[in-house]
Design a protein around this motif. Sequence first.
Motif, PDB file in Angstrom:
ATOM      1  N   GLU A 322      -2.499   3.494   0.853  1.00 25.71           N
ATOM      2  CA  GLU A 322      -2.163   4.012  -0.477  1.00 25.71           C
ATOM      3  C   GLU A 322      -3.410   4.092  -1.355  1.00 25.71           C
ATOM      4  OE1 GLU A 322      -0.213   5.791  -3.440  1.00 25.71           O
ATOM      5  OE2 GLU A 322       0.487   5.456  -1.386  1.00 25.71           O
ATOM      6  N   ARG A 325      -5.213   7.246  -0.262  1.00 26.37           N
ATOM      7  CA  ARG A 325      -4.458   8.425  -0.680  1.00 26.37           C
ATOM      8  C   ARG A 325      -4.623   8.666  -2.183  1.00 26.37           C
ATOM      9  NH1 ARG A 325       0.386  10.388  -2.538  1.00 26.37           N
ATOM     10  NH2 ARG A 325       0.938   8.323  -3.322  1.00 26.37           N
ATOM     11  N   SER A 326      -4.507   7.626  -2.995  1.00 26.52           N
ATOM     12  CA  SER A 326      -4.593   7.806  -4.438  1.00 26.52           C
ATOM     13  C   SER A 326      -6.008   8.196  -4.873  1.00 26.52           C
ATOM     14  CB  SER A 326      -4.135   6.534  -5.162  1.00 26.52           C
ATOM     15  OG  SER A 326      -4.960   5.444  -4.834  1.00 26.52           O
TER      16      SER A 326
END
Length: 341
Positions: A322, A325-326
């Motif tokens: 995550e 991805r962010s």
Amino acid sequence: IARDYGRGVFDITTRQAVQFHWLEIGQIPDIFNRLEAVGLSSVGACGDITRNIVGNPIAGIDPNELFDTSGIVKQVFDFFQNNEDFSNLPRKYKMSISTNLHNASNAEINCISFTPAVKVLDGKEKQGFHLKIGGGLSARPFLAQTLDVFIEPERTLEVAIAVTTIFRDYGYREKRHLARLKFLMADWGPEKFLAKLQEYTGPLPTRGEEPVGEWNAGYFYGVHDQRQEGLKFLGFNVPVGRLDADEVFELARISDKYGNGEIRTCNSQNLIIPNVQAENVDALLAEPIFKRITIKPNSFIGHAVSCTGIEYCNLALVETKERMRSIALELDEQIQLDVPV
């Protein structure tokens, strides 16, 4: 397996494999039976053993490969699978076999890589392999070194066995963090390694030519012509390699409807749907799932790779999927690039 046992998590790895998580020991026999029923295996996924062989994700359909390596990969895989003679190597052992002319399998970072080569033998040009030994990343990275040798395709397994035997019998075992093949190769050098190799194989031809082009690192985004006339393969971005089980079932349905039911995984943590008739491409791309899993990703998310991270890996320090991805999505909002990262 992801749906029934793994809380829906389906991860594509940088060795073209699949990871399932949240499994319980009582479920393992059924999981193993399911894998075996469709020709898959978890043997070599971990341990001091031959890991799964990486190669050309589009072998057999690739207009930019010297020859189809599918049968050779299967032959070598079958030999090492459950082979107790090579089940206790000094350390994990990573192999690549590919004749993609754009280095789709990142040959330089594997312990042993067979790469595309041509050489004139007995007056005829022969297609085969060069041999790179001793690559690897981690805390002390090394790039594989190319031996002065040409491998004819029919001798691939013989050479793979010989190199693996050298690693088993001469590789370092005193300290695990210094036990990969790359450390033996760094100490011996290519000339000594080749001399030892030919003690097992007998004389081998010297190097030929390498018909290689620009490096693509296993990225195949977009719609491409296959070697087979009238057929296309489509390369999709799976952000940081993570799918959920519902998406996997949907991709299987789509591949069955528009292709031949086949889905291929890439070492870039992405996937390919091959064997699509040209007239079916637009209908396939109109399926709703391809809003997230796209053939035209933005530059940062399209070239972002993430390990499993502390979410599931007990060797990790932080959460990675995550976070990557962010960060990639934020960068894509802030910056536009005309080249991949």
